[in-house]
Motif scaffolding. Sequence first.
Motif, PDB file in Angstrom:
ATOM      1  N   LEU B  47       0.833  -1.213   0.000  1.00 31.24           N
ATOM      2  CA  LEU B  47       0.000   0.000   0.000  1.00 31.24           C
ATOM      3  C   LEU B  47       0.861   1.253   0.000  1.00 31.24           C
ATOM      4  CD1 LEU B  47      -2.780   1.282   0.229  1.00 31.24           C
ATOM      5  CD2 LEU B  47      -2.700   0.924   2.684  1.00 31.24           C
ATOM      6  N   ILE B  48       1.894   1.270   0.845  1.00 33.85           N
ATOM      7  CA  ILE B  48       2.774   2.446   0.944  1.00 33.85           C
ATOM      8  C   ILE B  48       3.495   2.676  -0.381  1.00 33.85           C
ATOM      9  CG2 ILE B  48       4.862   3.329   2.064  1.00 33.85           C
ATOM     10  CD1 ILE B  48       3.866   1.815   4.631  1.00 33.85           C
ATOM     11  N   ALA B  49       4.053   1.596  -0.969  1.00 29.20           N
ATOM     12  CA  ALA B  49       4.794   1.729  -2.232  1.00 29.20           C
ATOM     13  C   ALA B  49       3.874   2.204  -3.356  1.00 29.20           C
ATOM     14  CB  ALA B  49       5.435   0.400  -2.603  1.00 29.20           C
ATOM     15  N   ALA B  50       2.655   1.638  -3.415  1.00 25.86           N
ATOM     16  CA  ALA B  50       1.699   2.053  -4.462  1.00 25.86           C
ATOM     17  C   ALA B  50       1.310   3.510  -4.284  1.00 25.86           C
ATOM     18  CB  ALA B  50       0.467   1.153  -4.425  1.00 25.86           C
ATOM     19  N   ALA B  51       1.100   3.923  -3.033  1.00 28.94           N
ATOM     20  CA  ALA B  51       0.688   5.310  -2.768  1.00 28.94           C
ATOM     21  C   ALA B  51       1.796   6.284  -3.144  1.00 28.94           C
ATOM     22  CB  ALA B  51       0.323   5.454  -1.284  1.00 28.94           C
ATOM     23  N   ILE B  52       3.058   5.948  -2.801  1.00 31.01           N
ATOM     24  CA  ILE B  52       4.174   6.851  -3.142  1.00 31.01           C
ATOM     25  C   ILE B  52       4.346   6.917  -4.664  1.00 31.01           C
ATOM     26  CG2 ILE B  52       6.649   7.289  -2.862  1.00 31.01           C
ATOM     27  CD1 ILE B  52       6.550   5.867  -0.184  1.00 31.01           C
ATOM     28  N   SER B  53       4.222   5.744  -5.331  1.00 24.97           N
ATOM     29  CA  SER B  53       4.338   5.716  -6.791  1.00 24.97           C
ATOM     30  C   SER B  53       3.293   6.624  -7.443  1.00 24.97           C
ATOM     31  CB  SER B  53       4.175   4.274  -7.277  1.00 24.97           C
ATOM     32  OG  SER B  53       4.127   4.216  -8.674  1.00 24.97           O
ATOM     33  N   LEU B  54       2.059   6.512  -6.959  1.00 27.41           N
ATOM     34  CA  LEU B  54       0.973   7.340  -7.499  1.00 27.41           C
ATOM     35  C   LEU B  54       1.240   8.822  -7.234  1.00 27.41           C
ATOM     36  CD1 LEU B  54      -2.277   5.341  -6.603  1.00 27.41           C
ATOM     37  CD2 LEU B  54      -1.422   5.892  -8.873  1.00 27.41           C
ATOM     38  N   SER B  55       1.719   9.134  -6.027  1.00 26.87           N
ATOM     39  CA  SER B  55       1.977  10.539  -5.667  1.00 26.87           C
ATOM     40  C   SER B  55       3.057  11.133  -6.561  1.00 26.87           C
ATOM     41  CB  SER B  55       2.431  10.630  -4.204  1.00 26.87           C
ATOM     42  OG  SER B  55       1.524   9.981  -3.374  1.00 26.87           O
ATOM     43  N   ILE B  56       4.148  10.350  -6.790  1.00 26.41           N
ATOM     44  CA  ILE B  56       5.243  10.867  -7.631  1.00 26.41           C
ATOM     45  C   ILE B  56       4.740  11.090  -9.052  1.00 26.41           C
ATOM     46  CG2 ILE B  56       7.490  10.329  -8.643  1.00 26.41           C
ATOM     47  CD1 ILE B  56       8.130   8.737  -6.096  1.00 26.41           C
ATOM     48  N   MET B  57       3.961  10.129  -9.570  1.00 22.74           N
ATOM     49  CA  MET B  57       3.445  10.271 -10.934  1.00 22.74           C
ATOM     50  C   MET B  57       2.495  11.479 -11.032  1.00 22.74           C
ATOM     51  SD  MET B  57       4.147   8.806 -13.728  1.00 22.74           S
ATOM     52  CE  MET B  57       4.402   7.094 -14.107  1.00 22.74           C
ATOM     53  N   ALA B  58       1.765  11.728  -9.950  1.00 25.58           N
ATOM     54  CA  ALA B  58       0.807  12.851  -9.961  1.00 25.58           C
ATOM     55  C   ALA B  58       1.515  14.200  -9.992  1.00 25.58           C
ATOM     56  CB  ALA B  58      -0.101  12.752  -8.741  1.00 25.58           C
ATOM     57  N   THR B  59       2.795  14.246  -9.560  1.00 21.51           N
ATOM     58  CA  THR B  59       3.525  15.530  -9.574  1.00 21.51           C
ATOM     59  C   THR B  59       3.950  15.933 -10.984  1.00 21.51           C
ATOM     60  OG1 THR B  59       5.664  14.441  -9.204  1.00 21.51           O
ATOM     61  CG2 THR B  59       4.457  15.139  -7.240  1.00 21.51           C
ATOM     62  N   THR B  60       3.927  14.964 -11.917  1.00 19.50           N
ATOM     63  CA  THR B  60       4.281  15.308 -13.303  1.00 19.50           C
ATOM     64  C   THR B  60       2.997  15.685 -14.045  1.00 19.50           C
ATOM     65  OG1 THR B  60       3.974  13.059 -14.140  1.00 19.50           O
ATOM     66  CG2 THR B  60       6.146  13.604 -13.294  1.00 19.50           C
ATOM     67  N   SER B  61       3.123  16.675 -14.875  1.00 18.12           N
ATOM     68  CA  SER B  61       1.932  17.168 -15.570  1.00 18.12           C
ATOM     69  C   SER B  61       1.646  16.371 -16.842  1.00 18.12           C
ATOM     70  CB  SER B  61       2.122  18.648 -15.911  1.00 18.12           C
ATOM     71  OG  SER B  61       3.338  18.799 -16.622  1.00 18.12           O
ATOM     72  N   ASP B  62       2.686  15.733 -17.394  1.00 15.57           N
ATOM     73  CA  ASP B  62       2.529  15.144 -18.731  1.00 15.57           C
ATOM     74  C   ASP B  62       2.525  13.620 -18.762  1.00 15.57           C
ATOM     75  OD1 ASP B  62       5.101  15.010 -17.906  1.00 15.57           O
ATOM     76  OD2 ASP B  62       6.017  15.628 -19.804  1.00 15.57           O
ATOM     77  N   PHE B  63       2.291  12.979 -17.609  1.00 18.13           N
ATOM     78  CA  PHE B  63       2.308  11.510 -17.643  1.00 18.13           C
ATOM     79  C   PHE B  63       1.165  10.957 -18.491  1.00 18.13           C
ATOM     80  CE2 PHE B  63      -0.825  11.881 -14.211  1.00 18.13           C
ATOM     81  CZ  PHE B  63      -1.644  10.802 -14.446  1.00 18.13           C
ATOM     82  N   SER B  64       0.064  11.729 -18.571  1.00 20.73           N
ATOM     83  CA  SER B  64      -1.107  11.238 -19.299  1.00 20.73           C
ATOM     84  C   SER B  64      -0.888  11.182 -20.809  1.00 20.73           C
ATOM     85  CB  SER B  64      -2.331  12.094 -18.978  1.00 20.73           C
ATOM     86  OG  SER B  64      -2.056  13.427 -19.319  1.00 20.73           O
ATOM     87  N   SER B  65       0.225  11.788 -21.296  1.00 18.12           N
ATOM     88  CA  SER B  65       0.486  11.747 -22.741  1.00 18.12           C
ATOM     89  C   SER B  65       1.116  10.411 -23.154  1.00 18.12           C
ATOM     90  CB  SER B  65       1.396  12.911 -23.150  1.00 18.12           C
ATOM     91  OG  SER B  65       2.625  12.810 -22.464  1.00 18.12           O
ATOM     92  N   VAL B  66       1.531   9.606 -22.183  1.00 19.30           N
ATOM     93  CA  VAL B  66       2.124   8.292 -22.480  1.00 19.30           C
ATOM     94  C   VAL B  66       1.193   7.206 -21.930  1.00 19.30           C
ATOM     95  CG1 VAL B  66       4.131   6.796 -22.167  1.00 19.30           C
ATOM     96  CG2 VAL B  66       4.448   9.266 -22.346  1.00 19.30           C
ATOM     97  N   THR B  67       0.739   6.325 -22.823  1.00 19.27           N
ATOM     98  CA  THR B  67      -0.228   5.287 -22.441  1.00 19.27           C
ATOM     99  C   THR B  67       0.301   4.406 -21.315  1.00 19.27           C
ATOM    100  OG1 THR B  67      -0.876   5.278 -24.760  1.00 19.27           O
ATOM    101  CG2 THR B  67      -1.715   3.489 -23.397  1.00 19.27           C
ATOM    102  N   ALA B  68       1.600   4.046 -21.392  1.00 18.75           N
ATOM    103  CA  ALA B  68       2.168   3.130 -20.391  1.00 18.75           C
ATOM    104  C   ALA B  68       2.130   3.745 -18.989  1.00 18.75           C
ATOM    105  CB  ALA B  68       3.606   2.782 -20.766  1.00 18.75           C
ATOM    106  N   PHE B  69       2.328   5.061 -18.887  1.00 16.22           N
ATOM    107  CA  PHE B  69       2.301   5.699 -17.570  1.00 16.22           C
ATOM    108  C   PHE B  69       0.862   5.762 -17.024  1.00 16.22           C
ATOM    109  CE2 PHE B  69       6.352   8.119 -18.939  1.00 16.22           C
ATOM    110  CZ  PHE B  69       7.137   7.044 -18.550  1.00 16.22           C
ATOM    111  N   CYS B  70      -0.105   5.971 -17.926  1.00 16.97           N
ATOM    112  CA  CYS B  70      -1.516   5.940 -17.501  1.00 16.97           C
ATOM    113  C   CYS B  70      -1.855   4.545 -16.971  1.00 16.97           C
ATOM    114  CB  CYS B  70      -2.434   6.254 -18.672  1.00 16.97           C
ATOM    115  SG  CYS B  70      -2.239   7.902 -19.318  1.00 16.97           S
TER     116      CYS B  70
END
Lengths: 177, 177
Positions: B47-70
């Motif tokens: 849970l902790i690792a998944a939450a930190i991973s999600l938080s880090i990804m959320a700090t980037t504005s352009d992750f949604s432009s790459v399908t694999a990151f979504c």
Amino acid sequence: MSMNHASVHPAEDAPTGGGGIAPREWMKDIEGMPATIGGLVLRSCQLIAAAISLSIMATTSDFSSVTAFCYLVAASGLQGIWSTFMALIDIYALLVKRSLQNQRMVMLFTFGDGITSNLTFAAVCASAGITVFIDNDLGRCSINHCYQFQSATALAFICWFFALPSYLLNLWSLASQ
Amino acid sequence: MSMNHASVHPAEDAPTGGGGIAPREWMKDIEGMPATIGGLVLRSCQLIAAAISLSIMATTSDFSSVTAFCYLVAASGLQGIWSTFMALIDIYALLVKRSLQNQRMVMLFTFGDGITSNLTFAAVCASAGITVFIDNDLGRCSINHCYQFQSATALAFICWFFALPSYLLNLWSLASQ
């Protein structure tokens, strides 16, 4: 006890064991396990899919410029070698009508299948990520060998799809010792 | 028979069963399985690792432009939800001191763990393929959020690394019924 026998022993020796404490029974050979026709068919399918995947990738000149595709080639190659090795063992066991339900053998098969199938799956996912990235996200399929990359990835996925039952059946057999 | 009991039943009922034909024994609760302290620790780490991973990804504005990151965000989110659900079940079982070694429950846990851990692994491999592609193959790390993408992928890998023992222990427990 049967655990201390040679690696390949007659099928009829495996289920029964003497002694006061009855040993846990090994799982019966079900189709798909080593030394069965189903197992040999699975290995052949893995080998064919891996060989086609490698051949398609070899037709592209620029696959080596992408790390994930190099990894796919390496993983498919390893899977192909392992499947060939296992197919030869299956053919031998079928010809001499022997079972391979021996703890050390099953452990070795499970370990090998686990390593190769997981490597193949990881390579397939990485390659699929790249092909989707080039095709959907960048839209640069026209200047790349997209169809070859996608076909090679799909064939490697099919290879993994045939490798998974071999792995799970061996793992199941090992767990139910 | 113990198979027909309610899903959660006292630990002392599980190993013994009456009747003429002795039922096969369930595996004893070993650390890492559901309803153990080790299992709860594994779920918390996931849970902790998944939450930190999600938080880090959320700090980037352009992750949604790459399908694999979504896909990584979706898989980490699903893994986080599943781990929370399983952690709550573990806490409940530990508080009331009950075992969860029931065939249906173990089958459900194995199925859920298998789906979520494989999805997470696939997403990690796809994302790792993209980060290596951007960094090593294209050399465009300076104009992208490479470090965030790499960190989020690494955290999701750690999440999968903690999810794997839960899955394998449940599968092993199911196979050794």
